[in-house]
Design an enzyme around this catalytic site. Sequence first.
Site, PDB file in Angstrom:
ATOM      1  N   TYR A  46      -0.469  -3.515  -2.035  1.00 29.65           N
ATOM      2  CA  TYR A  46      -0.367  -4.789  -2.769  1.00 29.65           C
ATOM      3  C   TYR A  46      -1.575  -4.938  -3.696  1.00 29.65           C
ATOM      4  O   TYR A  46      -1.437  -5.282  -4.876  1.00 29.65           O
ATOM      5  CB  TYR A  46      -0.296  -5.935  -1.755  1.00 29.65           C
ATOM      6  CG  TYR A  46      -0.185  -7.317  -2.379  1.00 29.65           C
ATOM      7  CD1 TYR A  46       0.921  -7.664  -3.154  1.00 29.65           C
ATOM      8  CD2 TYR A  46      -1.183  -8.271  -2.181  1.00 29.65           C
ATOM      9  CE1 TYR A  46       1.023  -8.938  -3.719  1.00 29.65           C
ATOM     10  CE2 TYR A  46      -1.087  -9.540  -2.731  1.00 29.65           C
ATOM     11  CZ  TYR A  46       0.024  -9.865  -3.506  1.00 29.65           C
ATOM     12  OH  TYR A  46       0.121 -11.123  -4.063  1.00 29.65           O
ATOM     13  N   SER A  54      -3.723 -12.506  -8.403  1.00 32.44           N
ATOM     14  CA  SER A  54      -4.075 -12.886  -7.029  1.00 32.44           C
ATOM     15  C   SER A  54      -5.527 -12.460  -6.895  1.00 32.44           C
ATOM     16  O   SER A  54      -6.003 -11.621  -7.675  1.00 32.44           O
ATOM     17  CB  SER A  54      -3.217 -12.099  -6.026  1.00 32.44           C
ATOM     18  OG  SER A  54      -3.787 -12.098  -4.736  1.00 32.44           O
TER      19      SER A  54
HETATM   20  N1  LIG Z   1       1.793 -16.567  -1.463  1.00 32.99           N
HETATM   21  C1  LIG Z   1       0.546 -16.172  -1.665  1.00 32.99           C
HETATM   22  O1  LIG Z   1      -0.329 -16.284  -0.775  1.00 32.99           O
HETATM   23  C2  LIG Z   1       0.133 -15.617  -3.003  1.00 32.99           C
HETATM   24  C3  LIG Z   1      -1.238 -15.558  -3.309  1.00 32.99           C
HETATM   25  C4  LIG Z   1      -1.626 -15.040  -4.533  1.00 32.99           C
HETATM   26  C5  LIG Z   1      -0.674 -14.603  -5.437  1.00 32.99           C
HETATM   27  N2  LIG Z   1       0.654 -14.657  -5.108  1.00 32.99           N
HETATM   28  C6  LIG Z   1       1.621 -14.189  -6.092  1.00 32.99           C
HETATM   29  O2  LIG Z   1       2.410 -15.293  -6.489  1.00 32.99           O
HETATM   30  C7  LIG Z   1       3.654 -14.819  -6.996  1.00 32.99           C
HETATM   31  C8  LIG Z   1       4.785 -15.666  -6.423  1.00 32.99           C
HETATM   32  O3  LIG Z   1       4.870 -15.441  -5.032  1.00 32.99           O
HETATM   33  P1  LIG Z   1       5.176 -16.603  -3.980  1.00 32.99           P
HETATM   34  O4  LIG Z   1       4.018 -16.708  -3.106  1.00 32.99           O
HETATM   35  O5  LIG Z   1       5.698 -17.810  -4.650  1.00 32.99           O
HETATM   36  O6  LIG Z   1       6.308 -15.907  -3.094  1.00 32.99           O
HETATM   37  P2  LIG Z   1       7.901 -15.996  -3.104  1.00 32.99           P
HETATM   38  O7  LIG Z   1       8.342 -17.391  -2.839  1.00 32.99           O
HETATM   39  O8  LIG Z   1       8.363 -14.906  -2.205  1.00 32.99           O
HETATM   40  O9  LIG Z   1       8.269 -15.674  -4.619  1.00 32.99           O
HETATM   41  C9  LIG Z   1       8.479 -14.402  -5.128  1.00 32.99           C
HETATM   42  C10 LIG Z   1       9.637 -14.523  -6.111  1.00 32.99           C
HETATM   43  O10 LIG Z   1       9.797 -13.288  -6.788  1.00 32.99           O
HETATM   44  C11 LIG Z   1      11.184 -13.047  -6.914  1.00 32.99           C
HETATM   45  N3  LIG Z   1      11.375 -11.597  -6.979  1.00 32.99           N
HETATM   46  C12 LIG Z   1      11.014 -10.659  -6.062  1.00 32.99           C
HETATM   47  N4  LIG Z   1      11.376  -9.445  -6.478  1.00 32.99           N
HETATM   48  C13 LIG Z   1      11.971  -9.618  -7.691  1.00 32.99           C
HETATM   49  C14 LIG Z   1      12.577  -8.740  -8.621  1.00 32.99           C
HETATM   50  N5  LIG Z   1      12.662  -7.413  -8.403  1.00 32.99           N
HETATM   51  N6  LIG Z   1      13.088  -9.260  -9.770  1.00 32.99           N
HETATM   52  C15 LIG Z   1      13.022 -10.582 -10.014  1.00 32.99           C
HETATM   53  N7  LIG Z   1      12.474 -11.466  -9.169  1.00 32.99           N
HETATM   54  C16 LIG Z   1      11.966 -10.976  -8.020  1.00 32.99           C
HETATM   55  C17 LIG Z   1      11.847 -13.668  -5.686  1.00 32.99           C
HETATM   56  O11 LIG Z   1      13.156 -14.133  -5.959  1.00 32.99           O
HETATM   57  P3  LIG Z   1      14.474 -13.246  -5.680  1.00 32.99           P
HETATM   58  O12 LIG Z   1      14.290 -12.661  -4.299  1.00 32.99           O
HETATM   59  O13 LIG Z   1      15.608 -14.186  -5.806  1.00 32.99           O
HETATM   60  O14 LIG Z   1      14.468 -12.226  -6.761  1.00 32.99           O
HETATM   61  C18 LIG Z   1      10.947 -14.880  -5.429  1.00 32.99           C
HETATM   62  O15 LIG Z   1      11.472 -16.050  -6.044  1.00 32.99           O
HETATM   63  C19 LIG Z   1       3.711 -13.326  -6.645  1.00 32.99           C
HETATM   64  O16 LIG Z   1       3.378 -12.569  -7.793  1.00 32.99           O
HETATM   65  C20 LIG Z   1       2.628 -13.168  -5.592  1.00 32.99           C
HETATM   66  O17 LIG Z   1       2.081 -11.876  -5.579  1.00 32.99           O
HETATM   67  C21 LIG Z   1       1.069 -15.163  -3.928  1.00 32.99           C
END
Ligand SMILES: NC(=O)c1ccc[n+]([C@@H]2O[C@H](COP(=O)([O-])OP(=O)(O)OC[C@H]3O[C@@H](n4cnc5c(N)ncnc54)[C@H](OP(=O)(O)O)[C@@H]3O)[C@@H](O)[C@H]2O)c1
Length: 219
Positions: free
Chosen positions: A149, A136
Site C-alpha cells: 500500500y 495518504s
Molecule cells: N480510510 C483511511 O484510513 C484512509 C487514510 C488515508 C487515505 N485513504 C485513501 O482514501 C481513499 C478513499 O478510501 P476510503 O477510506 O474512503 O475507503 P472506501 O470507502 O473503501 O473507498 C474506496 C472507494 O474506491 C472505489 N474503488 C475501489 N477500487 C476501484 C476501482 N478499481 N475502480 C473504481 N473505483 C474503485 C470503491 O468503490 P467500488 O468498490 O464501488 O468501486 C470505494 O468507493 C483511498 O485512496 C484511500 O487509499 C484512506
Amino acid sequence: MQTILITGAGTGLGKELALCYAKKGYTIILTGRRLGPLEAVKEEIVSLGALAFAYQMDISSLENVKQTVSKITLEHTVDYLLNNAGAGCFGPLTNLDYGEIETTIQTNVLGTIFLTKELLPHLLKHENSKIMNIISTAGQKGKVNESVYVASKFAVRGFTESLQKELEGKVHVIATYMGGIDTPFWDETDHIKDKARLKSPREVAEMIVAQDNQLEIQI
Ligand SMILES: NC(=O)c1ccc[n+]([C@@H]2O[C@H](COP(=O)([O-])OP(=O)(O)OC[C@H]3O[C@@H](n4cnc5c(N)ncnc54)[C@H](OP(=O)(O)O)[C@@H]3O)[C@@H](O)[C@H]2O)c1
C-alpha cells in the site's frame, strides 16, 4: 459553475467529498465500480438541490476508463478531477496474496494514471482546471505491514509532484495527505484495531474542500 469527477464516490471519503462539493455548488460526476452506492449518493445530492450524475467505471481497466471518459465528456464539461478511489492490502509481505498486491498497484497507481491521462486533454481546454490526488501519510513514510500500500501511495505522490511541475500554470494539481479515516476501507482487515478512534470521513472531507486552493493538503 464547475463540474467535478470523483472516483470511488459511492462510499467513505469520496462520498463525503461529493456531498461537500455539491454544497459548494459544483455539478458532481460520481464514479465507481458499483452503481448502487453511486445512485444513493446521487439521490442525496439531488435532494440538496444540486446536480449529480452516476457512471460505472473501473479505473483499473484502461478499456473501461477510455469508454467511460468518452461517454462522460460527450455529456459534460469536466474541469476538476478528484482521484480518490483506492484499494489496500495489509499484513507482513510474506502473507500478502499476489492477487491483492496486483489489485492494490493496479487500482492506486495504474488507475490514477490511466484516468488522469485520459481526462487531461479535456481539463487542458479550460482555464482554472484542477486535479486532486488523495494520497495518504502512506505516501510520505514507510509503515509496518503496509509495504505494498505504501509503495502504491509513494508512486501516486511521485506522479502528483511531477504533474505539478509539468502542468504548472495550466492545471492546479493538489497532493492530499491524511492519516486514518473511519471508512469501509478497513472492513476486510484487522490491521486497524479500533477504527472508531479515527477521524470521520465528513470531517476530513470538509478540511480538504476548505483547502483546495493549496498545492499540498496535510490533514
Ligand atoms: N480510510 C483511511 O484510513 C484512509 C487514510 C488515508 C487515505 N485513504 C485513501 O482514501 C481513499 C478513499 O478510501 P476510503 O477510506 O474512503 O475507503 P472506501 O470507502 O473503501 O473507498 C474506496 C472507494 O474506491 C472505489 N474503488 C475501489 N477500487 C476501484 C476501482 N478499481 N475502480 C473504481 N473505483 C474503485 C470503491 O468503490 P467500488 O468498490 O464501488 O468501486 C470505494 O468507493 C483511498 O485512496 C484511500 O487509499 C484512506
